[in-house]
Design a protein around this motif. Structure first.
Motif: not given
Lengths: 280, 321
Positions: A66, A104, A106-110, A116-118, A121, A124, A128, A131-132, B67-68, B71-72, B75, B94, B102
């Motif tokens: 990722r 867009q 800024h990155p829009d994952m959709r 991989e991630m919007s 700001p 962040l 994220a 989490g991955m 924000a974590m 990421g979860f 996936c 935010d 979003y």
């Protein structure tokens, strides 16, 4: 694995072409973030074309590495790379920031396969990415998560919340890369808000810290391999870069952080960068 | 007509939520739980004890936690993010907005200690604006929980809804108004009591208060309809418009600011479809304060007596039309 001389020449040429493409995209859009897009070209080139386990024919493979562009304003570089890989039609590149475009500001994952991630700001992406990386452990997947940070972005407090967290969970499948160009929107980082000893700070948070020339693909590869083979915890590669790299009058200038590129400046920039555009 | 309230006892909403998470953890292996050092308060510690490998206490770092979760979810996990409602909304707002709502990621947000339920901790820990904030964020769905039974059902339902969902949870031990027969349907108003004189629409703990008020009104030969509008977004506009048409007046009661919450959502609907006399009961643009839960609610004007009074005024207004 050491890259051959031929391959390095090839990757260098691709980086040149990406710079040409980025300039054309932002010039055509009439706005966009130039300096920080040009500074991370080699980092993104090395990751996508050499380091990451990422097959553009199968961009949703659960086992893929990722990449999160936490400094989302540099998205023209990512769009240009994804287009080079065939994930974005070349005819779409010059529609950047236009109404109805998938590209867009800024990155829009959709909207774009391969994002991989919007983001937008600042600050962040590292959280994220944690989490991955944790999801990889739970899913028993061996993928690696890469997060590209800007240096101005380190002024966001949440980065340090994330730095603690990655250490707590000993995330050896997470690597942050700092695009250390030293310049932010309003001026030099040193002047706006000094970052202090970045490597020492991350080291004290339990990270392996590596430094390299962020425009040298061979050095970047070595750093990525050191990060991947480090099993104790997370790594950060502090990649020394130049904001606006490749265009003499943009280099190191915060005034080229984000703006319109007028025709005269554009012609001179393209003449200096050379290469070809991937946009159609 | 309501002769006797169907109250079976009291139970803390947070306890029911904590138990529901454990239940969910057993049936859905993709569920992960994140907390920011308040797991004893939110009761996510129950999940943490049962499934430590899927429980992440990130310390006092709410934005990082949010924000974590993005990421979860990216996936394939279903993260439940936990902290006090006031922090989940604004401290972590935010990342919630930009990397969860979003991209419409499958993250569940559990706002604990909502409304005035953390009464003794005072205004900094009470949420007066969370529903308004959450409701205005695109893609985000909003559920306000009325009792322990509904807490369980809403938690299980949220896990099955694709995309971000906000669960507004109380700290308080409050009457259990729903029994095992209760059918919680996300997005649908639940009619507790039929009636035609006016409609009282409530959610959260105010459903119980409204039930008591209906009993008092019945004794005065006033027969309101009572709707539990647990899902504030998407709103069951059909039930609201039907109520306006059939009863001719609407009183909303919520443990939240009168701006942007349940009352606003109902007002937006009837103003554009079928205007009738209406009154919004909630916090009148003010913060809460320290004190006993019922004492603070009373000071904010959320009592059974005030509901009865406002219902009577509305009926008068309706008859003058």
């Amino acid at each position: 694995m050491e890259l051959t001389k031929e391959r390095l020449v090839e990757l260098k040429q691709i980086s040149t072409n990406l710079r040409h493409t980025i300039l054309e995209m932002i010039h055509t859009a009439g706005s966009g973030h130039i300096g920080g897009s040009l500074s991370c070209v080699e980092i993104i080139t090395t990751l996508y074309l050499e380091k990451m386990n990422f097959d553009p024919r199968n961009p949703l493979d659960p086992g893929r590495d990722r990449f999160i562009l936490s400094k989302g304003h540099a998205v023209p570089t990512l769009y240009a790379m994804l287009s080079y890989l065939g994930l974005i039609p070349r005819s779409e590149l010059l529609k950047l920031r236009k109404i109805g475009s998938i590209l867009q500001g800024h990155p829009d994952m959709r909207s774009v396969p391969g994002i991989e991630m919007s983001a937008g700001p600042l600050g962040l992406g590292l959280s994220a990415g944690i989490g991955m990386a944790l999801a990889a452990q739970l899913n028993k997947e061996s993928y690696h998560t890469y997060v590209l940070l800007g240096d101005g972005e380190l002024q966001e407090g949440i980065i340090w919340e994330a730095a603690m967290t990655a250490n707590k969970y000993k995330l050896n499948n997470l690597t942050a890369i700092l695009d250390n160009n030293g310049v932010q929107l309003d001026g030099c980082c040193e002047e706006i808000m000094p970052l202090g000893q970045v490597a020492a700070k991350f080291a004290s948070f339990g990270w392996q810290t590596l430094t390299c020339d962020g425009h040298n693909i061979a050095e970047l590869m070595t750093a990525f391999e050191k990060a991947e083979s480090y099993h104790t915890g997370p790594s950060i590669i502090i990649a020394k870069t130049v904001k606006g790299k490749g265009v003499s009058f943009m280099e190191g200038k915060n005034t080229w952080h984000g703006r319109k590129i007028e025709v005269g400046d554009y012609r001179q920039a393209i003449a200096e960068v050379g290469g070809i555009s991937y946009a159609e | 007509m309501l002769n006797k309230l169907p109250i079976t006892g009291k139970k803390a909403v947070r306890a029911a939520y904590g138990e529901a998470l454990v239940e969910l953890g057993n049936t859905n292996k993709d569920v992960v739980v994140l907390d920011a050092d308040v797991s004893s308060s939110t009761q996510t510690k129950l999940f943490g004890q049962k499934y430590p490998e899927r429980f992440f206490n990130v310390g006092i770092a709410e934005g990082n936690m949010m924000a974590m979760a993005a990421g979860f979810a990216a996936c394939g996990k279903i993260p439940f993010v936990n902290t006090f409602a006031v922090f989940i909304t604004l401290r972590a707002g935010d990342p919630l907005r930009s990397v969860i709502a979003y991209p419409n990621l499958n993250v569940k947000l559990a706002g604990a200690y909502a409304g005035l339920s953390d009464s003794y901790d005072g205004a900094t820990h009470q949420s007066v604006e969370d529903v308004a904030v959450m409701r205005s964020i695109p893609n985000l769905k909003v559920i306000v929980v009325a009792d322990a039974t509904e807490a369980r059902l809403a938690t299980l339902a949220a896990a099955k809804i694709e995309g971000p969902v906000y669960l507004r949870l109380s700290r308080a031990e409050i009457p259990v108004i729903f029994d095992g027969e209760y059918n919680f349907v996300f997005g649908k108003a639940h009619q507790l009591i039929p009636g035609d004189d006016l409609t009282i629409i409530a959610n959260g703990y105010m459903v119980y208060k409204a039930m008591e008020a209906v009993q008092a009104l019945n004794r005065k030969s006033i027969y309101p309809r009572l709707l539990n509008l647990h899902t504030v977004k998407p709103l069951d506009t059909e039930a609201v418009i039907t109520a306006a048409k059939e009863t001719g007046a609407i009183l909303t009661v919520e443990e939240h600011s009168i701006y942007g919450g349940l009352g606003s959502a109902v007002a937006e609907t009837i103003a554009q479809n079928y205007p009738v006399p209406m009154k919004i009961m909630g916090f009148n643009d003010r913060f809460g304060e320290t004190g006993g839960y019922e004492e603070v609610l009373a000071k904010m004007g959320l009592t059974i007596e005030e509901i009865v009074l406002n219902a009577e005024r509305l009926i008068k207004k309706k008859s003058e039309r």
